[in-house]
Motif scaffolding. Structure first.
Motif: not given
Length: 457
Positions: A123-140
């Motif tokens: 899981i990578d957590c990408f922090v954006l402006e305005d306090d948004y964040q995106c959890f990008s997931i890979q399951a293998s």
């Protein structure tokens, strides 16, 4: 009632391997209990004398049949402790470690599979402006794949337990799935073929996002001690490689910046020239530009990649950092000689060689090692005397000593005097296990070409 469905017995060889600290047991080393175990089940592993070894997730259809979750007999003893609750606890522990290293404020790797006791989950957590964040997931792995329908709920609970460390809320979070990892095929899981058509490598949205996935700017921690403001990187989370951005090189970029010394150019107004090969979105050249322009140097970065869309993002990122940028679309592996012709007699102050993994498995070792050697031989020739050469490998099967020898051979081939300044590896948010070489894939060597005739003057 326990959530453990079965007990598996490891052979003497398998138990010894596991007790050495390795988190896997192969199917040939399981001698009892396999029949009837569904993929993804949690089992208890014991030795031939029925001594407890650990709990793990399973897949009898994979060569890696058992992957460790825990070595504590206290785990998974009652029905309230499910795999989902275990994942939440481990994510909180992983975030605590990264908080201590000041990663949570910026984009970071939250979970690194076996190293965070969650095999097959990245899981990578990408922090954006305005306090948004995106959890990008890979399951293998089968177990983590089965958890995906519950992943939004898992992350919401995790985030609620993390509120003392971060102000970002679940309302400003979104979740995407980037399951294009070929490792899934080894588990018998569906995986999209890698396509030359980049538009086909799309993320699956698990929780709605506020805008198009291809137009985000993410916050990346500055690798410069002089200019420690964060950087904004334009990225494509929809069609980009892996989770959308390579966070593992941060440590190596920091090492390079610590060793750069252009003090002799204080009266030289000519720009510092960077050649960034396999650039993707220009992480190396953008961080370098951010650092060097703060020190009042002009920068011209030449970024080379096979992806036109990645080059467009790299161009925007370098310009935002204050540099000039030239893009060259080229398949460097297949068209290395053509690239050298394009660059002609140009020499650069900094050359970065950061290719994709050229050794996919043990059978590829000799051909892949030869490809690394050819790349280093040709690209080292583009470095000025006094300039810096960075050689990287993300191939698990290429050792650090292999890469060191490749760079030494390239120096001999180019008749240059090369000084090694630093050896690099994973960033702190990509921890590794001492007895798990499969997780220790990234190597980097930072060198400088020295004018031997002036070295002792």
């Amino acid at each position: 009632m326990s959530t453990v469905v079965k007990r598996w017995v490891a052979s003497k060889k398998g138990a010894k391997h596991f007790l050495s600290g390795h988190p896997w047991v192969f199917i040939g080393d399981i001698i009892k209990g396999v029949n009837g175990t569904p993929p993804g089940a949690i089992v208890e592993l014991v030795d031939e004398k029925e001594k407890f070894l650990g709990h793990g997730i399973t897949n009898a259809f994979s060569q890696i049949a058992f992957r460790q979750l825990s070595r504590s007999p206290r785990d998974f003893k009652n029905s309230s402790e499910t795999l989902a609750s275990f994942v939440i606890d481990k994510l909180v522990a992983a975030a605590n470690r990264r908080f201590k290293d000041n990663f949570l404020e910026y984009s970071h790797r939250l979970c690194f599979a076996e190293a965070d006791s969650l095999p097959g989950l990245v899981i990578d957590c990408f922090v954006l402006e305005d306090d948004y964040q995106c959890f990008s997931i890979q399951a293998s792995t089968a177990a983590m794949d089965q958890l995906l329908p519950s992943m939004s709920g898992i992350l919401e609970t995790f985030l609620s337990r993390l509120n003392k460390y971060t102000s970002r809320s679940w309302d400003k979070s979104f979740v995407i799935l980037k399951n294009d990892a070929l490792a899934r095929k080894l588990e018998g899981l569906p995986a999209k073929e890698i396509s030359e058509n980049e538009e086909e490598k799309e993320a699956i949205i698990l929780k709605n996002c506020p805008t198009s996935l291809s137009t985000f700017s993410i916050k990346i921690k500055s690798a410069s001690k002089n200019n420690n403001n964060y950087l904004l990187f334009s990225v494509d989370l929809q069609g980009g490689q892996k989770t959308g951005f390579f966070l593992d090189q941060y440590h190596n970029i920091s090492l390079l910046l610590e060793n750069l010394n252009f003090s002799s150019r204080i009266d030289d107004t000519s720009p510092i020239r960077i050649l960034d090969l396999f650039s993707y979105v220009g992480q190396w050249s953008t961080q370098l530009t951010h650092h060097l322009t703060y020190l009042r140097h002009q920068v011209i970065a030449t970024v080379v990649d096979s992806s036109a869309s990645a080059l467009d993002l790299a161009y925007a990122n370098v310009l935002r950092a204050g540099g000039q940028c030239r893009i060259i679309k080229s398949d460097i592996i297949k068209k290395n000689s053509q690239l050298l012709e394009t660059l002609a007699e140009e020499k650069f102050d900094i050359v970065i060689c950061d290719p994709p993994a050229l050794i996919k498995n043990r059978n590829d070792y000799y051909n892949g090692k030869s490809a690394y050697q050819q790349l280093n031989n040709s690209l080292l020739s583009k470095v000025k005397v006094g300039g810096y050469f960075i050689s990287c490998s993300c191939s698990q099967h290429l050792s650090e000593s292999d890469l060191t020898q490749i760079v030494a051979n390239a120096a001999q081939k180019n008749s240059c005097h090369l000084k090694t300044l630093a050896h690099g590896g994973h960033s702190l948010d990509h921890p590794t296990l001492a007895n798990f070489p499969q997780g220790n894939y990234l190597k980097a060597i930072i060198c400088q070409i020295i004018d031997a005739s002036k070295e002792h003057q």
